[in-house]
Design a protein around this motif. Structure first.
Motif, short mmCIF file in Angstrom:
data_model
loop_
_atom_site.label_atom_id
_atom_site.label_comp_id
_atom_site.label_asym_id
_atom_site.label_seq_id
_atom_site.Cartn_x
_atom_site.Cartn_y
_atom_site.Cartn_z
N LYS A 59 0.85 -1.20 0.00
CA LYS A 59 0.00 0.00 0.00
C LYS A 59 0.88 1.25 0.00
O LYS A 59 0.98 1.97 0.99
CB LYS A 59 -0.94 0.00 1.21
N LEU A 60 1.51 1.50 -1.13
CA LEU A 60 2.39 2.66 -1.24
C LEU A 60 1.60 3.95 -1.13
O LEU A 60 0.54 4.11 -1.75
CB LEU A 60 3.14 2.62 -2.57
N LYS A 61 2.11 4.90 -0.36
CA LYS A 61 1.44 6.19 -0.23
C LYS A 61 1.55 6.98 -1.54
O LYS A 61 0.65 7.71 -1.92
CB LYS A 61 2.06 6.99 0.92
N ASP A 62 2.69 6.81 -2.24
CA ASP A 62 2.90 7.47 -3.53
C ASP A 62 3.34 6.43 -4.56
O ASP A 62 4.54 6.23 -4.77
CB ASP A 62 3.96 8.57 -3.39
N PRO A 63 2.38 5.75 -5.20
CA PRO A 63 2.72 4.69 -6.16
C PRO A 63 3.56 5.19 -7.33
O PRO A 63 4.28 4.40 -7.95
CB PRO A 63 1.35 4.19 -6.64
N SER A 64 3.48 6.47 -7.64
CA SER A 64 4.26 7.01 -8.76
C SER A 64 5.74 7.10 -8.43
O SER A 64 6.59 7.23 -9.32
CB SER A 64 3.74 8.39 -9.16
N ARG A 65 6.07 7.04 -7.11
CA ARG A 65 7.47 7.06 -6.66
C ARG A 65 7.67 5.92 -5.66
O ARG A 65 7.72 6.14 -4.46
CB ARG A 65 7.82 8.41 -6.03
N PRO A 66 7.73 4.70 -6.16
CA PRO A 66 7.74 3.53 -5.28
C PRO A 66 8.89 3.45 -4.29
O PRO A 66 8.77 2.79 -3.26
CB PRO A 66 7.78 2.34 -6.25
N LEU A 67 10.00 4.14 -4.56
CA LEU A 67 11.14 4.09 -3.65
C LEU A 67 11.23 5.33 -2.76
O LEU A 67 12.18 5.47 -1.98
CB LEU A 67 12.45 3.92 -4.43
N ALA A 68 10.27 6.21 -2.85
CA ALA A 68 10.31 7.47 -2.11
C ALA A 68 10.17 7.24 -0.61
O ALA A 68 9.51 6.31 -0.14
CB ALA A 68 9.21 8.41 -2.58
N GLU A 69 10.78 8.14 0.15
CA GLU A 69 10.77 8.06 1.61
C GLU A 69 9.35 8.11 2.18
O GLU A 69 9.07 7.52 3.22
CB GLU A 69 11.60 9.22 2.17
N VAL A 70 8.45 8.83 1.49
CA VAL A 70 7.09 8.99 2.00
C VAL A 70 6.38 7.65 2.14
O VAL A 70 5.43 7.51 2.92
CB VAL A 70 6.29 9.93 1.06
N ASN A 71 6.82 6.63 1.40
CA ASN A 71 6.19 5.32 1.46
C ASN A 71 6.60 4.53 2.71
O ASN A 71 5.92 3.58 3.09
CB ASN A 71 6.54 4.51 0.21
N ARG A 72 7.71 4.92 3.34
CA ARG A 72 8.20 4.21 4.52
C ARG A 72 7.58 4.84 5.75
O ARG A 72 8.05 5.87 6.25
CB ARG A 72 9.73 4.29 4.57
N ARG A 73 6.52 4.22 6.24
CA ARG A 73 5.72 4.87 7.28
C ARG A 73 5.03 3.87 8.18
O ARG A 73 4.98 2.68 7.87
CB ARG A 73 4.68 5.78 6.64
#
Length: 214
Positions: A185-199
């Motif tokens: 459940k990526l917070k920002d699927p357009s940037r799968p490696l972005a820090e915002v997804n690590r939560r």
């Protein structure tokens, strides 16, 4: 690194800007996780409902409440994929807050710079307005690594937050439902490696418990 995040406050599913871990306050967390109050009753709009019924907030569906009670106190790795999905669906319209909480690299140990933020969370969850509610603590990762690795890491980090709150703030373990979602459940699927997804998501499920631990 991980961040505590949420899905939208009340019935709003809009994006909430993250609050830096070192800046968050207990009061901010309390206000964000508080259950919205029912709107004031306007007399004369309904002649077939008692005033107390018209003013009361809607109760959770019995099936939803029963499910929530069934998962309280469970270990993160004990959840089936279907149970995880059901929790995520239930959480979509619940009060929440976005925080940044970092962990040691490749670890479930909370970083020193984030301890103050986690402590603010602990004080908030034991405040009069929130104490006794059931909170979901859900771990998420970015898309790097395998599904199995990320699932395990997300579970360990969610459980780490839960254990800290139980040990340091004496919150009943059954009031904190720790669950992991890995990279599903990526917070920002357009940037799968972005820090915002690590939560880690913290959501107030608003189910008060009758029995409390000493």
């Amino acid at each position: 690194m991980l961040a505590i995040a949420a899905i939208g406050a009340g019935l709003s599913l809009g994006v909430v800007s993250a609050i830096a871990a070192e800046d968050v306050t207990e009061d901010q967390i309390v206000r964000a996780l508080a259950v919205p109050k029912a709107p004031p009753l306007i007399r004369g709009l309904s002649l077939d409902r008692p005033a107390e019924q018209a003013a009361a907030p809607p109760a959770a569906p019995p099936a939803e409440d029963t499910f929530l009670q069934s998962v309280r106190g469970r270990a993160p790795r004990s959840f089936s994929p279907a149970e995880r999905e059901q929790l995520a669906t239930m959480a979509q319209a619940k009060p929440n807050i976005d925080l940044e909480i970092t962990f040691d690299y490749n670890s479930a140990n909370i970083s020193q710079k984030s301890l103050r933020s986690v402590q603010a969370l602990g004080r908030a969850l034991t405040s009069p307005g929130l104490k006794g509610a059931t909170f979901v603590v859900a771990g998420h990762t970015d898309a790097a690594g395998t599904d199995a690795y990320n699932q395990d890491l997300s579970e360990r980090r969610a459980d780490s937050i839960k254990r800290y709150l139980v040990e340091k703030f004496h919150i009943a373990g059954s009031d904190l439902v720790a669950v992991g979602y890995g990279k599903s459940k990526l917070k920002d699927p357009s940037r799968p490696l972005a820090e915002v997804n690590r939560r880690v998501q913290v959501v107030n499920m608003a189910s008060k418990t009758a029995a409390k631990q000493p």
